[in-house]
Motif scaffolding. Structure first.
Motif, PDB file in Angstrom:
ATOM      1  N   LEU A   1       0.647  -1.219   0.078  1.00 14.67           N
ATOM      2  CA  LEU A   1       0.037   0.032  -0.053  1.00 14.67           C
ATOM      3  C   LEU A   1       0.885   1.237   0.057  1.00 14.67           C
ATOM      4  CD1 LEU A   1      -2.629   1.494   0.136  1.00 14.67           C
ATOM      5  CD2 LEU A   1      -2.714   1.026   2.699  1.00 14.67           C
ATOM      6  N   GLN A   2       1.797   1.331   0.740  1.00 15.43           N
ATOM      7  CA  GLN A   2       2.981   2.495   0.859  1.00 15.43           C
ATOM      8  C   GLN A   2       3.457   2.705  -0.431  1.00 15.43           C
ATOM      9  OE1 GLN A   2       6.079   1.882   3.652  1.00 15.43           O
ATOM     10  NE2 GLN A   2       7.395   3.250   2.170  1.00 15.43           N
ATOM     11  N   THR A   3       3.784   1.689  -1.083  1.00 12.33           N
ATOM     12  CA  THR A   3       4.576   1.654  -2.446  1.00 12.33           C
ATOM     13  C   THR A   3       3.616   2.516  -3.470  1.00 12.33           C
ATOM     14  OG1 THR A   3       6.124  -0.206  -1.809  1.00 12.33           O
ATOM     15  CG2 THR A   3       5.621   0.423  -4.089  1.00 12.33           C
ATOM     16  N   VAL A   4       2.361   1.599  -3.561  1.00 15.90           N
ATOM     17  CA  VAL A   4       1.469   2.108  -4.614  1.00 15.90           C
ATOM     18  C   VAL A   4       1.134   3.696  -4.461  1.00 15.90           C
ATOM     19  CG1 VAL A   4      -0.906   2.096  -5.309  1.00 15.90           C
ATOM     20  CG2 VAL A   4       0.596   0.113  -5.162  1.00 15.90           C
ATOM     21  N   LEU A   5       0.951   4.096  -3.216  1.00 16.26           N
ATOM     22  CA  LEU A   5       0.765   5.504  -2.976  1.00 16.26           C
ATOM     23  C   LEU A   5       1.816   6.470  -2.990  1.00 16.26           C
ATOM     24  CD1 LEU A   5      -2.052   5.224   0.023  1.00 16.26           C
ATOM     25  CD2 LEU A   5      -2.406   5.520  -2.732  1.00 16.26           C
ATOM     26  N   GLY A   6       3.126   5.850  -2.518  1.00 14.82           N
ATOM     27  CA  GLY A   6       4.440   6.492  -2.811  1.00 14.82           C
ATOM     28  C   GLY A   6       4.542   6.759  -4.452  1.00 14.82           C
ATOM     29  N   ASP A   7       4.373   5.822  -5.184  1.00 10.15           N
ATOM     30  CA  ASP A   7       4.515   5.991  -6.693  1.00 10.15           C
ATOM     31  C   ASP A   7       3.627   7.134  -7.128  1.00 10.15           C
ATOM     32  OD1 ASP A   7       6.527   4.050  -6.813  1.00 10.15           O
ATOM     33  OD2 ASP A   7       5.183   2.455  -7.339  1.00 10.15           O
ATOM     34  N   HIS A   8       2.261   7.104  -6.754  1.00  9.70           N
ATOM     35  CA  HIS A   8       1.144   8.176  -7.049  1.00  9.70           C
ATOM     36  C   HIS A   8       1.807   9.546  -6.726  1.00  9.70           C
ATOM     37  CE1 HIS A   8      -2.426  10.439  -6.279  1.00  9.70           C
ATOM     38  NE2 HIS A   8      -2.689   9.967  -7.385  1.00  9.70           N
ATOM     39  N   ARG A   9       2.235   9.578  -5.383  1.00 14.18           N
ATOM     40  CA  ARG A   9       2.718  10.787  -5.071  1.00 14.18           C
ATOM     41  C   ARG A   9       3.956  11.138  -5.606  1.00 14.18           C
ATOM     42  NH1 ARG A   9       0.559  14.764  -1.427  1.00 14.18           N
ATOM     43  NH2 ARG A   9       2.121  15.976  -0.779  1.00 14.18           N
ATOM     44  N   ASP A  10       4.862  10.547  -6.139  1.00 16.03           N
ATOM     45  CA  ASP A  10       6.063  10.891  -6.819  1.00 16.03           C
ATOM     46  C   ASP A  10       5.322  11.671  -8.177  1.00 16.03           C
ATOM     47  OD1 ASP A  10       7.760  10.121  -4.855  1.00 16.03           O
ATOM     48  OD2 ASP A  10       8.140   8.394  -5.872  1.00 16.03           O
ATOM     49  N   ALA A  11       4.403  10.757  -8.693  1.00 14.70           N
ATOM     50  CA  ALA A  11       3.847  11.274 -10.112  1.00 14.70           C
ATOM     51  C   ALA A  11       3.183  12.644  -9.941  1.00 14.70           C
ATOM     52  CB  ALA A  11       2.953  10.034 -10.701  1.00 14.70           C
ATOM     53  N   VAL A  12       2.537  12.829  -8.969  1.00 16.17           N
ATOM     54  CA  VAL A  12       1.933  13.953  -8.740  1.00 16.17           C
ATOM     55  C   VAL A  12       2.831  15.230  -8.539  1.00 16.17           C
ATOM     56  CG1 VAL A  12       0.237  15.432  -6.984  1.00 16.17           C
ATOM     57  CG2 VAL A  12      -0.550  13.152  -7.693  1.00 16.17           C
ATOM     58  N   GLU A  13       3.758  14.961  -7.671  1.00 17.89           N
ATOM     59  CA  GLU A  13       4.824  16.092  -7.540  1.00 17.89           C
ATOM     60  C   GLU A  13       5.470  16.205  -8.641  1.00 17.89           C
ATOM     61  OE1 GLU A  13       7.092  14.920  -4.001  1.00 17.89           O
ATOM     62  OE2 GLU A  13       5.473  15.246  -2.504  1.00 17.89           O
TER      63      GLU A  13
ATOM     64  N   SER B   1       0.621  12.365 -15.600  1.00 23.08           N
ATOM     65  CA  SER B   1      -0.970  12.305 -15.233  1.00 23.08           C
ATOM     66  C   SER B   1      -1.251  10.998 -15.633  1.00 23.08           C
ATOM     67  CB  SER B   1      -1.532  13.356 -16.049  1.00 23.08           C
ATOM     68  OG  SER B   1      -3.054  13.172 -15.758  1.00 23.08           O
ATOM     69  N   ASP B   2      -0.928  10.427 -16.731  1.00 26.48           N
ATOM     70  CA  ASP B   2      -1.350   8.795 -16.879  1.00 26.48           C
ATOM     71  C   ASP B   2      -0.739   8.030 -15.963  1.00 26.48           C
ATOM     72  OD1 ASP B   2      -2.544   9.999 -19.299  1.00 26.48           O
ATOM     73  OD2 ASP B   2      -0.989   9.247 -20.736  1.00 26.48           O
ATOM     74  N   ALA B   3       0.745   8.336 -15.623  1.00 29.55           N
ATOM     75  CA  ALA B   3       1.254   7.404 -14.893  1.00 29.55           C
ATOM     76  C   ALA B   3       0.580   7.555 -13.418  1.00 29.55           C
ATOM     77  CB  ALA B   3       2.757   7.740 -14.408  1.00 29.55           C
ATOM     78  N   ALA B   4       0.179   8.637 -12.836  1.00 29.09           N
ATOM     79  CA  ALA B   4      -0.575   8.988 -11.892  1.00 29.09           C
ATOM     80  C   ALA B   4      -1.841   8.144 -11.544  1.00 29.09           C
ATOM     81  CB  ALA B   4      -1.040  10.299 -11.325  1.00 29.09           C
ATOM     82  N   ARG B   5      -2.470   7.873 -12.957  1.00 28.93           N
ATOM     83  CA  ARG B   5      -3.958   7.169 -12.790  1.00 28.93           C
ATOM     84  C   ARG B   5      -3.645   5.907 -12.724  1.00 28.93           C
ATOM     85  NH1 ARG B   5      -5.400  11.674 -16.487  1.00 28.93           N
ATOM     86  NH2 ARG B   5      -4.587  10.458 -18.255  1.00 28.93           N
TER      87      ARG B   5
ATOM     88  N   TYR C   1      -1.231   4.274 -11.318  1.00 30.03           N
ATOM     89  CA  TYR C   1      -0.749   3.836 -10.039  1.00 30.03           C
ATOM     90  C   TYR C   1      -1.957   3.936  -8.881  1.00 30.03           C
ATOM     91  CZ  TYR C   1       4.107   4.856 -11.372  1.00 30.03           C
ATOM     92  OH  TYR C   1       5.392   5.018 -11.723  1.00 30.03           O
ATOM     93  N   LEU C   2      -2.925   4.767  -9.208  1.00 23.78           N
ATOM     94  CA  LEU C   2      -3.975   5.259  -8.439  1.00 23.78           C
ATOM     95  C   LEU C   2      -4.939   3.683  -8.709  1.00 23.78           C
ATOM     96  CD1 LEU C   2      -5.097   6.892  -6.284  1.00 23.78           C
ATOM     97  CD2 LEU C   2      -6.223   8.066  -8.018  1.00 23.78           C
TER      98      LEU C   2
END
Length: 290
Positions: free
Chosen positions: A224-236, A266-270, A272-273
């Motif tokens: 869970l941490q990894t998935v949301l961490g990847d999402h956070r990296d994309a957002v930042e 943006s595609d990567a963030a989606r 990951y989510l």
């Protein structure tokens, strides 16, 4: 044979303290990934002190956690720049023409930020504040300020209570997640990530005592941490790209390369989510059950 709380917690602390202190020479020498390793060790130790705070004399560890927060913040500036530099380099390699140039320019900028931040790290490590922190960590390794009565008791129920509390924190945050269209959802997901990381670290500390169940909980929390961490990296990364694009637009420059990079992130963030519901599914069950 049961394990007493004191020795079990000392062992967990010693592992994290050893990781932190052993990383220092490599950080000074700017060895690849060393800043990351020292930052993780700092975070792990601070998290364990927080999760297991009920087993310590609180006044003795609260200030230490503040000092670890300071060190983690110093390391974090460089590490975040390092992550973005690597990300933009990889992103540029996937692009053509304008977007490739934009990605390389972003990576170059982040590498410069890393170099400046690394100089700040070395300065901090040379400072008396870090010297005092290092001395305290060495003392903590052998003589942590444990509550004496609890230190002699069986570790299993105490460690289980900590994991249950950390698990419930993650579950509550997942349950209370805002709707996808709400602006605060991104920050809420970041809070879930931090809670999952705390659960992972407390489970790692408990694994020698609780065995398989703690290891499994750590594995699920890490996912869970990894998935949301990847999402956070994309957002930042998107925020950094947008800022550079706005600056280019203000100068009257072409922003098409930055637009393409932003679209890719943006595609990567989606994507990951999309992995988030499955990664968070373990919190639907009660602690200790599948």
């Amino acid at each position: 044979m049961s394990t007493a709380t004191g020795p079990a917690l000392r062992a967990a602390l010693a592992d994290d303290i050893d990781r932190l202190l052993s990383a220092e020479p490599d950080v000074r020498a700017d060895v690849v990934d060393s800043v990351h390793q020292m930052r993780v060790a700092t975070r792990r130790l601070r998290s364990v002190l927080r999760s297991y705070r009920g087993l310590f004399r609180r006044e003795s560890v609260d200030d230490l956690r503040d000092e670890l927060r300071w060190l983690g913040g110093v390391l974090g500036v460089a590490r975040d720049a390092e992550v973005r530099a690597d990300r933009f380099t990889a992103l540029a390699d996937e692009q053509t023409t304008q977007a490739k140039r934009a990605g390389r320019a972003l990576a170059k900028s982040e590498r410069a930020k890393y170099a400046a931040a690394h100089r700040d790290i070395v300065e901090a490590l040379d400072d008396e504040r870090y010297a005092r922190l290092r001395d305290r960590l060495i003392a903590l390794r052998t003589d942590p300020p444990l509550r004496r009565k609890l230190a002699r008791k069986n570790a299993s129920p105490r460690f289980s209570d900590v994991l249950r509390d950390d698990f419930r924190r993650v579950r509550r945050l997942v349950r209370d997640e805002p709707a996808p269209e709400e602006a605060e959802r991104i920050e809420h997901l970041h809070d879930i990530r931090k809670a999952a990381k705390r659960l992972r670290y407390s489970a790692d500390a408990a694994a020698p005592v609780l065995g398989g169940p703690a290891k499994e909980l750590s594995s699920r929390a890490k996912k869970l941490q990894t998935v949301l961490g990847d999402h956070r990296d994309a957002v930042e990364a998107m925020a950094t790209i947008a800022a550079r694009s706005d600056a280019a637009a203000a100068r009257g420059s072409d922003t098409s390369g930055y637009d393409r990079l932003y679209e890719s992130e943006s595609d990567a963030a989606r994507k990951y989510l999309d992995q988030y519901p499955a990664a968070a599914s373990f919190v639907r069950h009660k602690y200790g059950r599948r």
